[in-house]
Write an enzyme that holds these catalytic residues in place. Structure first.
Site, PDB file in Angstrom:
ATOM      1  N   ASP A 176       0.856  -1.198   0.000  1.00 28.81           N
ATOM      2  CA  ASP A 176       0.000   0.000   0.000  1.00 28.81           C
ATOM      3  C   ASP A 176       0.888   1.242   0.000  1.00 28.81           C
ATOM      4  OD1 ASP A 176      -2.241   1.544   0.058  1.00 28.81           O
ATOM      5  OD2 ASP A 176      -3.045   0.760   1.940  1.00 28.81           O
ATOM      6  N   HIS A 311      -9.987  -2.764  -7.911  1.00 27.16           N
ATOM      7  CA  HIS A 311     -10.018  -1.699  -6.888  1.00 27.16           C
ATOM      8  C   HIS A 311      -9.321  -0.421  -7.329  1.00 27.16           C
ATOM      9  CE1 HIS A 311     -10.146   0.271  -3.026  1.00 27.16           C
ATOM     10  NE2 HIS A 311      -8.829   0.300  -2.931  1.00 27.16           N
TER      11      HIS A 311
HETATM   12  C1  HEM Z   1      -9.656  -2.258   3.820  1.00 29.46           C
HETATM   13  C2  HEM Z   1      -9.962  -1.551   2.754  1.00 29.46           C
HETATM   14  C3  HEM Z   1      -8.983  -1.180   1.689  1.00 29.46           C
HETATM   15  C4  HEM Z   1      -7.843  -1.812   1.289  1.00 29.46           C
HETATM   16  C5  HEM Z   1      -7.256  -3.123   1.808  1.00 29.46           C
HETATM   17  C6  HEM Z   1      -7.281  -1.019   0.216  1.00 29.46           C
HETATM   18  C7  HEM Z   1      -6.100  -1.344  -0.442  1.00 29.46           C
HETATM   19  C8  HEM Z   1      -5.528  -0.582  -1.437  1.00 29.46           C
HETATM   20  C9  HEM Z   1      -4.277  -0.882  -2.087  1.00 29.46           C
HETATM   21  C10 HEM Z   1      -3.390  -2.090  -1.771  1.00 29.46           C
HETATM   22  C11 HEM Z   1      -4.060   0.076  -3.014  1.00 29.46           C
HETATM   23  C12 HEM Z   1      -2.863   0.161  -3.984  1.00 29.46           C
HETATM   24  C13 HEM Z   1      -1.731   0.900  -3.404  1.00 29.46           C
HETATM   25  C14 HEM Z   1      -1.683   2.385  -3.701  1.00 29.46           C
HETATM   26  O1  HEM Z   1      -2.037   2.812  -4.804  1.00 29.46           O
HETATM   27  O2  HEM Z   1      -1.262   3.152  -2.818  1.00 29.46           O
HETATM   28  C15 HEM Z   1      -5.160   1.004  -2.946  1.00 29.46           C
HETATM   29  C16 HEM Z   1      -5.294   2.135  -3.704  1.00 29.46           C
HETATM   30  C17 HEM Z   1      -6.338   3.039  -3.581  1.00 29.46           C
HETATM   31  N1  HEM Z   1      -7.432   2.930  -2.793  1.00 29.46           N
HETATM   32 FE1  HEM Z   1      -7.811   1.446  -1.471  1.00 29.46          FE
HETATM   33  N2  HEM Z   1      -8.080   0.059  -0.021  1.00 29.46           N
HETATM   34  C18 HEM Z   1      -9.130   0.024   0.860  1.00 29.46           C
HETATM   35  C19 HEM Z   1     -10.176   0.917   0.963  1.00 29.46           C
HETATM   36  C20 HEM Z   1     -10.347   1.996   0.138  1.00 29.46           C
HETATM   37  C21 HEM Z   1     -11.482   2.895   0.202  1.00 29.46           C
HETATM   38  C22 HEM Z   1     -12.674   2.768   1.154  1.00 29.46           C
HETATM   39  C23 HEM Z   1     -11.266   3.856  -0.747  1.00 29.46           C
HETATM   40  C24 HEM Z   1     -12.104   5.051  -1.151  1.00 29.46           C
HETATM   41  C25 HEM Z   1     -13.317   5.301  -0.778  1.00 29.46           C
HETATM   42  C26 HEM Z   1      -9.995   3.567  -1.381  1.00 29.46           C
HETATM   43  C27 HEM Z   1      -9.411   4.334  -2.349  1.00 29.46           C
HETATM   44  C28 HEM Z   1      -8.213   4.051  -2.949  1.00 29.46           C
HETATM   45  C29 HEM Z   1      -7.575   4.929  -3.920  1.00 29.46           C
HETATM   46  C30 HEM Z   1      -8.067   6.296  -4.388  1.00 29.46           C
HETATM   47  C31 HEM Z   1      -6.401   4.293  -4.312  1.00 29.46           C
HETATM   48  C32 HEM Z   1      -5.361   4.806  -5.321  1.00 29.46           C
HETATM   49  C33 HEM Z   1      -5.728   4.305  -6.689  1.00 29.46           C
HETATM   50  C34 HEM Z   1      -4.729   4.784  -7.731  1.00 29.46           C
HETATM   51  O3  HEM Z   1      -4.411   5.980  -7.724  1.00 29.46           O
HETATM   52  O4  HEM Z   1      -4.322   3.985  -8.552  1.00 29.46           O
HETATM   53  N3  HEM Z   1      -9.479   2.429  -0.837  1.00 29.46           N
HETATM   54  N4  HEM Z   1      -6.052   0.578  -1.986  1.00 29.46           N
END
Ligand code: HEM
Length: 444
Positions: A176, A311
């Site tokens: 992450d 995601h």
């Molecule tokens: C337990 C819940 C969640 C997990 C395990 C999770 C995990 C991750 C991981 C592993 C990444 C990729 C690493 C990164 O780009 O920094 C990511 C990206 C992201 N996540 Fe989550 N996430 C969760 C919840 C959420 C929620 C609730 C939102 C928004 C409402 C969210 C929004 C985002 C966004 C905006 C990105 C960046 C996408 C990009 O720019 O490519 N995430 N998340």
């Protein structure tokens, strides 16, 4: 007010925690304090403002820890902020997270506010401290405790410890902390060289935003300027369930990793499918100069590499063709793990609470956090997929599916259960440093 061109953020008045990415490894403690006495609350803010670093300051007045302060709407009320000022805050913030969820913006989520005792009383908020290791952090917290314990009417009602491992992996095992937007005038680079820096007003109040105007500024200007909104969510992760699902629906270990990657849009190493769609490349995953350097439109419009429903593609479609303007829904996002990791290979739930403390920072709660949560995570309409939700963080119910575009025929994963459960959360306002002192000096 600042002009659009060559805007410079007043970094010396913005809390460091708004703009500065976190280090890894990293340990943090969230503490929720309730104010029942406004004089004590103001004194608390006076003491806190002395230890909050500005974004211009490479060192912290708190020594080897960093302190951030945010206030809930109830907290501002408890401090005695005048009514004409209270009503000038964003409507979503005034209502608070639980009420917003009930009102139907994110219908399928019913988060509680953090901490039972927090529900009814004045709720000033969050001392958030980060330091390289937990014992040193505990020592800093002890100093802070002394500062608020002697104040009558200040009670610590909730605490959450969290951490980032050196690998920055969250509980499902994915790296992450990779993708951060670039922000004009912040001097801090984003991680995707293909993304034009976003206008400062998307993230800090008092500056022009992507629509060309200024986001509504809470009154008086000294209170609103250089502040921003934050969202905290405690997200419990059902890790054993996630592992069992991958095992049950895959054809062997390699396929299991591929399935997980297709759901996330990145391999667990952090390597993006956009750059290595066929097999993992851990060196790429760990390389901050390369691991976020990609777009979707030119060579993957249909999602053969990164599924449109994964995601990371849902939460930031980058240049992919989706209705609306992606740049209006960007966010600064920080995830920090909490709870003991589930040991490698374990498929049975051990009953421990583990997951992610999710933090959002942005000037527009409605069109940034709430929009992404309700329209991109918990709906599939924007990608022509009806009510199909995010396979990892969506509020799935055991009957949900996830489509992996593939030639000659697509692959469809059925029976997706819910892997992430919201355990609580709240909306906050993170004032600038001058505003913290203004709040401390309130006289009425
Ligand atoms: C337990 C819940 C969640 C997990 C395990 C999770 C995990 C991750 C991981 C592993 C990444 C990729 C690493 C990164 O780009 O920094 C990511 C990206 C992201 N996540 Fe989550 N996430 C969760 C919840 C959420 C929620 C609730 C939102 C928004 C409402 C969210 C929004 C985002 C966004 C905006 C990105 C960046 C996408 C990009 O720019 O490519 N995430 N998340």
């Amino acid at each position: 007010m600042h002009e659009a061109a060559n805007v410079m953020l007043e970094l010396d008045d913005i809390q460091s925690g708004v703009l500065r990415p976190r280090p890894a490894p990293y340990a943090a403690i969230y503490v929720l304090l309730r104010i029942d006495d406004r004089t004590a609350g103001r004194e608390l803010l006076r003491r806190a403002s002395a230890v909050v670093a500005s974004a211009a300051n490479p060192t912290s007045p708190a020594g080897d820890a960093w302190v951030s302060v945010a206030l809930t709407f109830q907290g501002l009320k408890a401090l005695g902020v005048p009514q004409d000022s209270l009503v000038s805050f964003a409507w979503e913030f005034q209502q608070g997270m639980a009420a917003r969820a009930r009102a139907g913006r994110h219908r399928r989520e019913q988060p509680r506010t953090l901490g039972k005792a927090a529900r009814d009383a004045g709720r000033p908020r969050r001392a958030h401290r980060a330091s390289p290791d937990a014992p040193r952090l505990e020592a800093v917290l002890e100093r802070a405790r002394k500062a608020y314990q002697e104040l009558p009417g200040i009670t610590a009602i909730w605490r959450q410890d969290c951490y980032a491992l050196p690998t920055e992996t969250e509980a499902f095992g994915f790296r992450d902390g990779i993708s951060h937007p670039a922000i004009e005038g912040s001097g801090m680079p984003g991680t995707n060289p293909g993304e034009q820096p976003l206008k400062a007003g998307e993230f800090v109040l008092g500056y022009r935003d992507e629509l060309g105007g200024f986001p509504p500024l809470p009154r008086p200007e000294v209170l609103g300027r250089n502040g921003t909104y934050v969202v905290f969510r405690k997200l419990h992760q059902r890790v054993a369930e996630f592992r069992r699902y991958l095992k049950a629906y895959s054809k062997g270990l390699e396929d299991e990793e591929l399935m997980a990657a297709k759901m996330m849009g990145r391999w667990r190493s952090g390597a993006p499918l956009a750059l290595c769609p066929l097999r993992d490349d851990p060196a790429l995953g760990a390389d901050p100069r390369r691991n976020n350097n990609f777009l979707y439109a030119a060579d993957d419009a249909l999602g053969y590499k990164t599924p449109v429903g994964s995601h990371i593609r849902r939460t930031n479609p980058r240049d992919a063709a989706v209705p609306g303007v992606v740049r209006l829904h960007r966010m600064i996002r920080r995830g920090t793990a909490y709870g003991p990791p589930l040991p490698e290979g374990v498929l049975e739930d051990d009953g421990a609470d583990r997951g992610l403390m999710f933090a959002f920072v942005g000037a527009h709660l409605g069109r940034q956090f709430e929009f992404v949560q309700s329209e991109w995570v918990n709906s599939g309409t924007f990608i022509g997929a009806g009510d199909v939700k995010d396979p990892i963080v969506g509020s799935n119910d055991g009957a949900s599916s996830f489509t992996i575009p593939r030639r000659p025929v697509r692959r469809r994963l059925q029976g997706l259960p819910r892997f992430v459960v919201t355990r609580g959360g709240e909306y906050g306002f993170m004032p600038g440093l001058r505003a913290l002192r203004w709040l401390a000096d309130l006289a009425m």
